[in-house]
Design a protein around this motif. Sequence first.
Motif, short mmCIF file in Angstrom:
data_model
loop_
_atom_site.label_atom_id
_atom_site.label_comp_id
_atom_site.label_asym_id
_atom_site.label_seq_id
_atom_site.Cartn_x
_atom_site.Cartn_y
_atom_site.Cartn_z
N PRO A 126 0.81 -1.22 0.00
CA PRO A 126 0.00 0.00 0.00
C PRO A 126 0.85 1.27 0.00
O PRO A 126 1.98 1.28 0.46
CB PRO A 126 -0.80 -0.11 1.30
CG PRO A 126 0.03 -0.96 2.18
CD PRO A 126 0.76 -1.91 1.29
N TYR A 152 -1.83 8.75 6.43
CA TYR A 152 -3.12 8.51 5.80
C TYR A 152 -2.97 7.44 4.72
O TYR A 152 -2.09 7.55 3.86
CB TYR A 152 -3.63 9.81 5.18
CG TYR A 152 -4.94 9.68 4.46
CD1 TYR A 152 -6.12 9.60 5.16
CD2 TYR A 152 -4.99 9.63 3.07
CE1 TYR A 152 -7.33 9.48 4.50
CE2 TYR A 152 -6.18 9.51 2.41
CZ TYR A 152 -7.35 9.43 3.12
OH TYR A 152 -8.54 9.30 2.48
N ALA A 153 -3.79 6.42 4.76
CA ALA A 153 -3.78 5.38 3.74
C ALA A 153 -4.50 5.89 2.50
O ALA A 153 -5.65 6.32 2.58
CB ALA A 153 -4.45 4.12 4.26
N THR A 154 -3.83 5.85 1.35
CA THR A 154 -4.43 6.36 0.12
C THR A 154 -5.38 5.37 -0.53
O THR A 154 -6.18 5.76 -1.37
CB THR A 154 -3.35 6.73 -0.91
OG1 THR A 154 -2.63 5.55 -1.26
CG2 THR A 154 -2.41 7.78 -0.36
N GLY A 155 -5.28 4.10 -0.18
CA GLY A 155 -6.11 3.08 -0.81
C GLY A 155 -5.50 2.52 -2.08
O GLY A 155 -6.07 1.64 -2.71
N GLU A 156 -4.35 3.02 -2.48
CA GLU A 156 -3.65 2.55 -3.68
C GLU A 156 -2.62 1.50 -3.30
O GLU A 156 -2.00 1.58 -2.25
CB GLU A 156 -2.94 3.71 -4.38
CG GLU A 156 -3.86 4.78 -4.89
CD GLU A 156 -4.70 4.32 -6.06
OE1 GLU A 156 -4.24 3.47 -6.86
OE2 GLU A 156 -5.83 4.81 -6.17
N LYS A 157 -2.44 0.51 -4.18
CA LYS A 157 -1.43 -0.53 -3.99
C LYS A 157 -0.73 -0.76 -5.31
O LYS A 157 -1.31 -0.57 -6.37
CB LYS A 157 -2.07 -1.85 -3.56
CG LYS A 157 -2.63 -1.86 -2.17
CD LYS A 157 -3.14 -3.23 -1.82
CE LYS A 157 -3.66 -3.27 -0.40
NZ LYS A 157 -4.06 -4.62 -0.02
#
Length: 59
Positions: free
Chosen positions: A20, A34-39
Amino acid sequence: MNEINFRQKTSKLDKSDKAPIFLEFYHDAQVLVYATGEKCQLSEWDAEKQKFRRSMAGY
C-alpha cells in the motif's frame, strides 16, 4: 514547516506482492499518516520521486 511525503510500506505486502501507498504529513514535530487506498508492486513504485513508474499498467 510542513512536509508531505508518499511512501510504500513494504512491510505490508499482500498475497499478490502489492504494497500500500501512504501519505505522511509532518507539521510541528507531529506526523499524520493517511492510507491512500492505492497498492502496487515494488517494481512499480519510484521511492526517490515518490510516485508510480510510467511502466505501471494503467498509469
